[in-house]
Design a protein around this motif. Structure first.
Motif, short mmCIF file in Angstrom:
data_model
loop_
_atom_site.label_atom_id
_atom_site.label_comp_id
_atom_site.label_asym_id
_atom_site.label_seq_id
_atom_site.Cartn_x
_atom_site.Cartn_y
_atom_site.Cartn_z
N TYR A 29 -15.90 -8.19 -7.85
CA TYR A 29 -16.78 -7.16 -8.40
C TYR A 29 -18.03 -6.91 -7.54
O TYR A 29 -18.51 -5.78 -7.44
N ILE B 86 -19.57 -3.31 -17.43
CA ILE B 86 -19.17 -4.63 -16.94
C ILE B 86 -18.54 -5.43 -18.08
O ILE B 86 -19.18 -5.68 -19.10
N CYS C 32 -26.58 -8.01 -11.80
CA CYS C 32 -27.14 -7.09 -12.80
C CYS C 32 -28.61 -6.83 -12.54
O CYS C 32 -29.10 -5.70 -12.68
N LEU D 276 -23.34 -13.25 -11.70
CA LEU D 276 -23.24 -11.91 -12.27
C LEU D 276 -24.61 -11.42 -12.73
O LEU D 276 -24.95 -10.25 -12.54
N GLU E 127 -16.43 0.72 -13.10
CA GLU E 127 -15.98 -0.40 -13.95
C GLU E 127 -15.37 -1.48 -13.06
O GLU E 127 -14.22 -1.38 -12.65
N GLN F 35 -23.06 -4.36 -20.32
CA GLN F 35 -22.15 -5.50 -20.18
C GLN F 35 -21.71 -6.00 -21.54
O GLN F 35 -22.51 -6.09 -22.47
N PHE G 50 -26.58 -0.16 -16.45
CA PHE G 50 -25.36 -0.90 -16.72
C PHE G 50 -25.29 -1.30 -18.19
O PHE G 50 -26.31 -1.42 -18.88
#
Length: 281
Positions: A175, A191, A224, A220, A40, A236, A234
């Motif tokens: 991140y 995320i 991803c 971001l 995370e 989000q 993932f």
């Protein structure tokens, strides 16, 4: 997952916290989650972490003071509780404590006292709003609550025990530094970034210095895409802004309704649509 302790829950109030959405999030998690490393990279208040209680996890946040809170909870719960017990719920004392990060000597304050300060300010500031200015200084006003729960002793001890009894790595960084690691394919990444604003007046990026704009959201998205290419699953959470829908149009998108109680504008609180984005079915 580890045997869940019902007392393990967030000890900080956090804008966009996911406690109320855990039912919807849980339904969309991978079925083999217990076999995966949990990661995370925007841990915030840790509602999802506390609900899942994985045995092995990497939690990360750019907010160094927040990560310090979790490290102190893990390593020094008794000392933290003693420090929290010494605080006063008055505006004069609040602003004195709030101003500590303006002092050049703040760097010499112990990790325990820094963690105690953050929890105290979070519990007594207006609406539990963790916010810093462009200089990185806490700037939320006093909340004037009659009996704030400054010393959550059961919660601190339960979270401390969870951290100590499991393999939980804590990282204070951007991140991408974590997600660019050579993570095993059997990793699940949750995320929860700063949400893209639905309007020009709804933006909030005050957890750390700087802010998030379309360029940051595209960065971001590139990360991803990289996770997807590496076979890493993932999920989000983000706002229902059309920009986000378009950006992730090639992914699986679900809509959920969330009630937001933390906002500086009272009329902006209430049920809002949010998105859950996944690279798996």
């Amino acid at each position: 997952m580890a045997q869940k302790n019902p007392f393990v829950s967030p000890i900080l109030k956090w804008v966009g916290g996911k406690r109320q959405l855990m039912g919807e999030i849980a339904q969309l998690l991978p079925r083999d989650l217990s076999k995966r490393l949990y990661c995370e990279p925007f841990v915030g208040g840790g509602a999802v972490l506390c609900h899942l209680q994985p045995k092995k996890a990497i939690i990360c946040d750019l907010n160094e003071e927040l990560i310090n809170v979790y490290q102190v909870v893990r390593d020094h719960p008794d000392e933290l509780i003693a420090s929290l017990s010494s605080h006063e719920n008055t505006p004069e004392y609040f602003y004195q404590v709030r101003s500590l990060d303006r002092d050049p000597l703040f760097e010499q304050v112990s990790s325990i006292e820094r963690a105690s300060r953050i929890i105290y300010l979070n519990k007594t500031c207006y609406n539990g709003l963790f916010r810093v200015n462009r200089s990185g200084e806490f700037n939320s006003p006093f909340g004037y609550y009659k009996s704030p729960n400054i010393v959550n002793e059961p919660g601190i001890y339960a979270l401390s025990r969870y951290f100590r009894e499991n393999d939980i790595e804590m990282v204070a960084s951007d991140y991408e530094a974590v997600l660019s690691r050579d993570l095993p394919e059997k990793t699940f990444v949750y995320i929860d970034p700063p949400y893209h604003p639905l309007s020009e007046t709804s933006n909030f990026t005050g957890y750390v210095q700087g802010g998030w704009n379309e360029e940051a959201q595209r960065r971001l998205k590139d990360v991803c895409d990289s996770l997807t290419e590496r076979g890493i699953r993932f999920m989000q959470s983000n706002s229902s802004a059309e920009f986000i829908r378009d950006l992730y149009q090639d992914y699986t998108i679900s809509s959920v309704r969330a009630t937001r109680s933390i906002n500086s504008v009272g009329s902006s609180r209430g049920a809002v649509e949010e998105l859950i984005i996944r690279n798996y079915e």
